[in-house]
Design an enzyme around this catalytic site. Structure first.
Site, PDB file in Angstrom:
ATOM      1  N   HIS A  68       0.824  -1.206   0.000  1.00 55.21           N
ATOM      2  CA  HIS A  68       0.000   0.000   0.000  1.00 55.21           C
ATOM      3  C   HIS A  68       0.861   1.260   0.000  1.00 55.21           C
ATOM      4  O   HIS A  68       1.668   1.462   0.915  1.00 55.21           O
ATOM      5  CB  HIS A  68      -0.887  -0.021   1.257  1.00 55.21           C
ATOM      6  CG  HIS A  68      -1.808   1.128   1.384  1.00 55.21           C
ATOM      7  ND1 HIS A  68      -1.700   2.055   2.389  1.00 55.21           N
ATOM      8  CD2 HIS A  68      -2.871   1.503   0.625  1.00 55.21           C
ATOM      9  CE1 HIS A  68      -2.674   2.944   2.278  1.00 55.21           C
ATOM     10  NE2 HIS A  68      -3.390   2.640   1.214  1.00 55.21           N
ATOM     11  N   GLU A  95       0.436  -0.317  -4.658  1.00 49.12           N
ATOM     12  CA  GLU A  95      -0.747   0.551  -4.756  1.00 49.12           C
ATOM     13  C   GLU A  95      -0.270   1.991  -4.716  1.00 49.12           C
ATOM     14  O   GLU A  95       0.759   2.298  -4.081  1.00 49.12           O
ATOM     15  CB  GLU A  95      -1.680   0.255  -3.573  1.00 49.12           C
ATOM     16  CG  GLU A  95      -3.040   0.923  -3.646  1.00 49.12           C
ATOM     17  CD  GLU A  95      -3.182   2.200  -2.848  1.00 49.12           C
ATOM     18  OE1 GLU A  95      -4.290   2.726  -2.776  1.00 49.12           O
ATOM     19  OE2 GLU A  95      -2.166   2.715  -2.314  1.00 49.12           O
ATOM     20  N   ASP A  97      -1.666   6.512  -5.337  1.00 48.61           N
ATOM     21  CA  ASP A  97      -2.755   7.498  -5.371  1.00 48.61           C
ATOM     22  C   ASP A  97      -2.377   8.575  -6.385  1.00 48.61           C
ATOM     23  O   ASP A  97      -1.254   9.087  -6.344  1.00 48.61           O
ATOM     24  CB  ASP A  97      -2.921   8.159  -3.998  1.00 48.61           C
ATOM     25  CG  ASP A  97      -3.176   7.140  -2.906  1.00 48.61           C
ATOM     26  OD1 ASP A  97      -4.305   6.650  -2.807  1.00 48.61           O
ATOM     27  OD2 ASP A  97      -2.230   6.835  -2.158  1.00 48.61           O
ATOM     28  N   HIS A 110      -0.933  10.957  -1.789  1.00 44.99           N
ATOM     29  CA  HIS A 110      -2.199  10.555  -1.170  1.00 44.99           C
ATOM     30  C   HIS A 110      -3.089  11.732  -0.783  1.00 44.99           C
ATOM     31  O   HIS A 110      -4.261  11.796  -1.141  1.00 44.99           O
ATOM     32  CB  HIS A 110      -1.938   9.691   0.075  1.00 44.99           C
ATOM     33  CG  HIS A 110      -3.206   9.299   0.764  1.00 44.99           C
ATOM     34  ND1 HIS A 110      -3.792  10.062   1.758  1.00 44.99           N
ATOM     35  CD2 HIS A 110      -4.032   8.240   0.584  1.00 44.99           C
ATOM     36  CE1 HIS A 110      -4.914   9.487   2.159  1.00 44.99           C
ATOM     37  NE2 HIS A 110      -5.083   8.381   1.477  1.00 44.99           N
ATOM     38  N   GLU A 178      -4.959   4.061  -7.741  1.00 41.39           N
ATOM     39  CA  GLU A 178      -6.166   4.735  -7.225  1.00 41.39           C
ATOM     40  C   GLU A 178      -6.241   6.162  -7.763  1.00 41.39           C
ATOM     41  O   GLU A 178      -5.311   6.958  -7.589  1.00 41.39           O
ATOM     42  CB  GLU A 178      -6.173   4.772  -5.694  1.00 41.39           C
ATOM     43  CG  GLU A 178      -7.452   5.455  -5.201  1.00 41.39           C
ATOM     44  CD  GLU A 178      -7.561   5.599  -3.694  1.00 41.39           C
ATOM     45  OE1 GLU A 178      -6.808   4.927  -2.948  1.00 41.39           O
ATOM     46  OE2 GLU A 178      -8.403   6.412  -3.258  1.00 41.39           O
TER      47      GLU A 178
HETATM   48  O1  G3P Z   1      -6.100   0.782  -1.624  1.00 44.77           O
HETATM   49  C1  G3P Z   1      -6.957   1.084  -0.587  1.00 44.77           C
HETATM   50  C2  G3P Z   1      -6.619   2.314   0.179  1.00 44.77           C
HETATM   51  O2  G3P Z   1      -5.559   2.992  -0.413  1.00 44.77           O
HETATM   52  C3  G3P Z   1      -7.732   3.230   0.400  1.00 44.77           C
HETATM   53  O3  G3P Z   1      -7.466   4.237   1.342  1.00 44.77           O
HETATM   54  O4  G3P Z   1      -6.941   6.518   2.024  1.00 44.77           O
HETATM   55  O5  G3P Z   1      -5.133   4.833   1.832  1.00 44.77           O
HETATM   56  O6  G3P Z   1      -6.168   5.763  -0.193  1.00 44.77           O
HETATM   57  P1  G3P Z   1      -6.380   5.380   1.224  1.00 44.77           P
HETATM   58 CA    CA Z   2      -4.955   4.644  -1.899  1.00 44.49          CA
END
Ligand code: G3P
Ligand code: CA
Length: 319
Positions: A68, A95, A97, A110, A178
């Site tokens: 993550h 993962e 953002d 993020h 994301e």
């Molecule tokens: O991938 C799931 C997760 O990233 C969702 O929450 O706030 O960390 O982007 P956040």
């Molecule tokens: Ca995320």
């Protein structure tokens, strides 16, 4: 449409009962003296011996583990350092953002503000509240996105999405991308797909095996599915069971916060066919400890999204 699906929980239990431990690496994830957890030690270039997707052991080894924001328990989130470390620990799924600058560059960060994860308050003291969308790409490129986490990461940058995609490609990793806060950035779906296309990520091989696009916004996921129906997508959230069929029309996965789910809910998701005619999957977040990892594995989730991928992999591989 509903589907009869072999329970992922049964596969996970089989793996546990047979001691199917494929991990080649045991990490140490804590440091008593530093606020920043020590990165687990592993010989450079070490990869975990994980089953190949679609291979004979696929589906019997427990949930897929996603790093993550990269291996963000051990390196500054969403930086190239964080995905490089995930690679060195043996994790191919990372993962991130994606957001957009004032002059239209997509960047990997993020928060919709820059101050938590960069030195923007020192570099641009008069620019509160330091929104990503109020800074140009050139301004953001000047910021240090590493020293807040640990001085050894001083000099890390907020990557552009192009830089990030090139590094994931170089590392032979896979990406759960994301689109963050799409309501702030009209047209970000098309723009993200354009960058993915220009960096070679929308060819058949990448789309089939190496890329998932997710968002908390159902409208955003629906748009991505409309623009590129071949892409695997995920909706972030925990819709009521009665609403799941509507989501199944445009997405392949429902990705919930781990505190919001039960085995029954996971089974209900698995009982539906998603946008590509396969059973809907569940990747849950953010699970960073062994007990919770085993708990969600036993609920039957398909994937676990974690800041500490070594901890979770070791937990779900073991008894
Ligand atoms: O991938 C799931 C997760 O990233 C969702 O929450 O706030 O960390 O982007 P956040
Ligand atoms: Ca995320």
């Amino acid at each position: 449409m509903y589907v009869v699906r072999p329970a992922a929980a049964a596969a996970a239990a089989f793996a546990a009962l047979t001691g199917l431990t494929l991990t080649a690496l045991a990490g140490t994830a804590s440091s008593a003296t530093s606020a920043v957890p020590a990165a687990p030690t592993a010989p450079a270039g070490t990869f975990r011996a994980l089953p190949l997707p679609g291979g004979p052991l696929d589906g019997l080894s427990g949930p897929v583990v996603y790093a993550h924001r990269g291996a963000s328990a051990y390196a500054p989130e969403n930086t190239l350092d964080a995905i490089d470390l995930a690679m060195r620990l043996g994790f191919d799924w990372v993962e991130n953002d994606v957001q957009r600058t004032k002059d239209g560059e997509l960047v990997v960060i993020h928060d919709d503000t820059l101050n938590r994860t960069t030195d923007v308050e020192q570099v641009f003291p008069g620019r509160s509240p330091w929104k990503v969308k109020d800074f140009t790409a050139a301004e953001i490129a000047r910021l240090d996105a590493g020293s807040w986490f640990g001085e050894e990461f001083t000099g890390a940058r907020v990557p552009t999405l192009r830089e990030y995609m090139n590094r994931v490609q170089r590392n032979q990793q896979r990406l759960l991308l994301e689109i963050k806060k799409p309501e702030l950035y009209p047209g970000i779906e098309e723009q993200t797909l354009k960058v993915l296309d220009e960096t070679g990520w929308l060819d058949e091989r990448h789309v089939a095996r190496r890329l998932v696009v997710q968002s908390f916004s159902a409208d955003c996921v629906r748009s991505v599915h409309r623009l590129r129906p071949d892409l695997v997508t995920a909706f972030l959230g925990t819709p009521p069971v009665a609403d799941l069929p509507r989501y199944a029309e445009f997405t392949d996965r429902i990705n919930p916060w781990h505190t919001t789910i039960s085995a029954d809910w996971v089974a209900a998701v698995h009982g539906l066919l998603g946008a590509h005619g396969k059973a809907l999957e569940v990747d849950t977040w953010i699970v960073d400890d062994a007990a919770t990892a085993r708990k969600v594995r036993d609920m039957g989730v398909d994937g676990i999204i974690t800041n500490a991928p070594d901890v979770v992999q070791d937990a779900v591989d073991g008894f």
